[in-house]
Design a protein around this motif. Structure first.
Motif, short mmCIF file in Angstrom:
data_model
loop_
_atom_site.label_atom_id
_atom_site.label_comp_id
_atom_site.label_asym_id
_atom_site.label_seq_id
_atom_site.Cartn_x
_atom_site.Cartn_y
_atom_site.Cartn_z
N THR A 1 0.84 -1.20 0.00
CA THR A 1 0.00 0.00 0.00
C THR A 1 0.88 1.25 0.00
N GLY A 2 1.95 1.20 0.78
CA GLY A 2 2.87 2.34 0.85
C GLY A 2 3.53 2.64 -0.48
N ILE A 3 3.90 1.60 -1.20
CA ILE A 3 4.52 1.81 -2.51
C ILE A 3 3.54 2.51 -3.44
N PHE A 4 2.28 2.06 -3.45
CA PHE A 4 1.29 2.69 -4.32
C PHE A 4 1.08 4.15 -3.93
N ASN A 5 1.00 4.43 -2.62
CA ASN A 5 0.86 5.82 -2.16
C ASN A 5 2.04 6.66 -2.62
N GLY A 6 3.25 6.09 -2.57
CA GLY A 6 4.44 6.81 -3.00
C GLY A 6 4.43 7.11 -4.48
N ILE A 7 4.00 6.14 -5.29
CA ILE A 7 3.93 6.34 -6.73
C ILE A 7 2.97 7.48 -7.06
N ILE A 8 1.78 7.45 -6.46
CA ILE A 8 0.78 8.49 -6.73
C ILE A 8 1.25 9.83 -6.16
N GLY A 9 1.83 9.82 -4.96
CA GLY A 9 2.35 11.07 -4.38
C GLY A 9 3.41 11.69 -5.26
N PHE A 10 4.32 10.87 -5.78
CA PHE A 10 5.38 11.38 -6.66
C PHE A 10 4.78 11.91 -7.96
N PHE A 11 3.82 11.18 -8.54
CA PHE A 11 3.15 11.63 -9.76
C PHE A 11 2.49 13.00 -9.53
N CYS A 12 1.80 13.14 -8.40
CA CYS A 12 1.15 14.42 -8.09
C CYS A 12 2.18 15.52 -7.87
N GLN B 1 -3.81 23.60 -2.84
CA GLN B 1 -4.83 22.60 -2.52
C GLN B 1 -4.35 21.20 -2.91
N SER B 2 -3.83 21.08 -4.10
CA SER B 2 -3.37 19.79 -4.59
C SER B 2 -2.18 19.25 -3.79
N MET B 3 -1.32 20.15 -3.35
CA MET B 3 -0.15 19.71 -2.58
C MET B 3 -0.54 19.12 -1.22
N LEU B 4 -1.70 19.50 -0.69
CA LEU B 4 -2.16 18.86 0.55
C LEU B 4 -2.31 17.36 0.33
N PHE B 5 -2.87 16.98 -0.81
CA PHE B 5 -3.02 15.57 -1.16
C PHE B 5 -1.65 14.94 -1.43
N THR B 6 -0.84 15.66 -2.20
CA THR B 6 0.48 15.15 -2.59
C THR B 6 1.30 14.75 -1.37
N PHE B 7 1.40 15.65 -0.40
CA PHE B 7 2.21 15.34 0.77
C PHE B 7 1.53 14.32 1.69
N THR B 8 0.21 14.24 1.64
CA THR B 8 -0.47 13.19 2.38
C THR B 8 0.03 11.83 1.90
N TYR B 9 0.05 11.62 0.59
CA TYR B 9 0.40 10.30 0.06
C TYR B 9 1.89 10.02 0.14
N ILE B 10 2.72 11.04 0.00
CA ILE B 10 4.16 10.82 0.17
C ILE B 10 4.46 10.47 1.63
N PHE B 11 3.87 11.23 2.55
CA PHE B 11 4.10 10.97 3.98
C PHE B 11 3.57 9.60 4.35
N LEU B 12 2.34 9.27 3.92
CA LEU B 12 1.75 7.97 4.25
C LEU B 12 2.58 6.84 3.65
N SER B 13 3.14 7.04 2.47
CA SER B 13 3.97 5.98 1.87
C SER B 13 5.17 5.68 2.76
N LEU B 14 5.79 6.71 3.31
CA LEU B 14 6.94 6.51 4.19
C LEU B 14 6.53 5.84 5.49
N VAL B 15 5.38 6.22 6.03
CA VAL B 15 4.86 5.58 7.24
C VAL B 15 4.69 4.08 7.00
N LYS B 16 4.07 3.74 5.88
CA LYS B 16 3.77 2.33 5.58
C LYS B 16 5.04 1.54 5.24
#
Length: 161
Positions: free
Chosen positions: A29-40, A62-77
């Motif tokens: 799940t973390g890898i997928f979050n990282g891929i999408i976060g990086f794409f964003c 606004q969009s960066m709120l999502f971007t950093f959510t998924y990058i941060f969550l990817s690292l957590v996971k």
């Protein structure tokens, strides 16, 4: 570009929702979050380079709120972190989402989206920082991913929004 990013944000919410429901592997799940976060992140950098007006920068913020959510969550996971600070970041984003709901008050659709996203970010704060168990979080994440990201994103890219 915003609609394209929203489609992919929807995909990560859908995957996260399914992962919560089914209890899938955190690293996957973390890898997928990282891929999408990086794409964003790449998409937002492109938007920043082409931004000309204040409204452009608001959309990027606004969009960066999502971007950093998924990058941060990817690292957590991926790194098996506690996620406590990620939860506090979600609380920060919750308040930003409330602001954007107010800021976009002339567009009821966007107000609704921002309020639903605010609820989700608040629930993630409760889960990660307060250790609350929320039984319906996976289902809600999945539904919000489809209803507030994937469908609006598809509508935006086809000029039907």
């Amino acid at each position: 570009m915003g609609g394209i990013l929203l489609i992919f944000i929807g995909s990560v919410l859908i995957v996260n929702g399914i992962s919560i429901i089914k209890g899938y592997d955190d690293k996957e799940t973390g890898i997928f979050n990282g891929i999408i976060g990086f794409f964003c992140l790449i998409g937002n950098i492109v938007l920043m380079l082409n931004a000309k007006e204040s409204a452009d920068y608001v959309a990027i913020a606004q969009s960066m709120l999502f971007t950093f959510t998924y990058i941060f969550l990817s690292l957590v996971k991926i790194c098996s972190l506690s996620g406590k600070l990620f939860g506090w970041y979600c609380l920060f984003v919750f308040f930003n989402a409330l602001f954007y709901a107010y800021y976009t008050n002339s567009d009821l659709r966007m107000v609704t989206l921002w309020l639903l996203w605010a609820v989700l970010w608040f629930l993630f704060f409760c889960v990660f920082s307060l250790n609350k168990k929320i039984r319906y979080l996976g289902n809600l994440t999945l539904i919000i991913g489809i209803a507030t990201c994937t469908i609006p994103g598809l509508m935006m890219v086809t000029n039907n929004w």
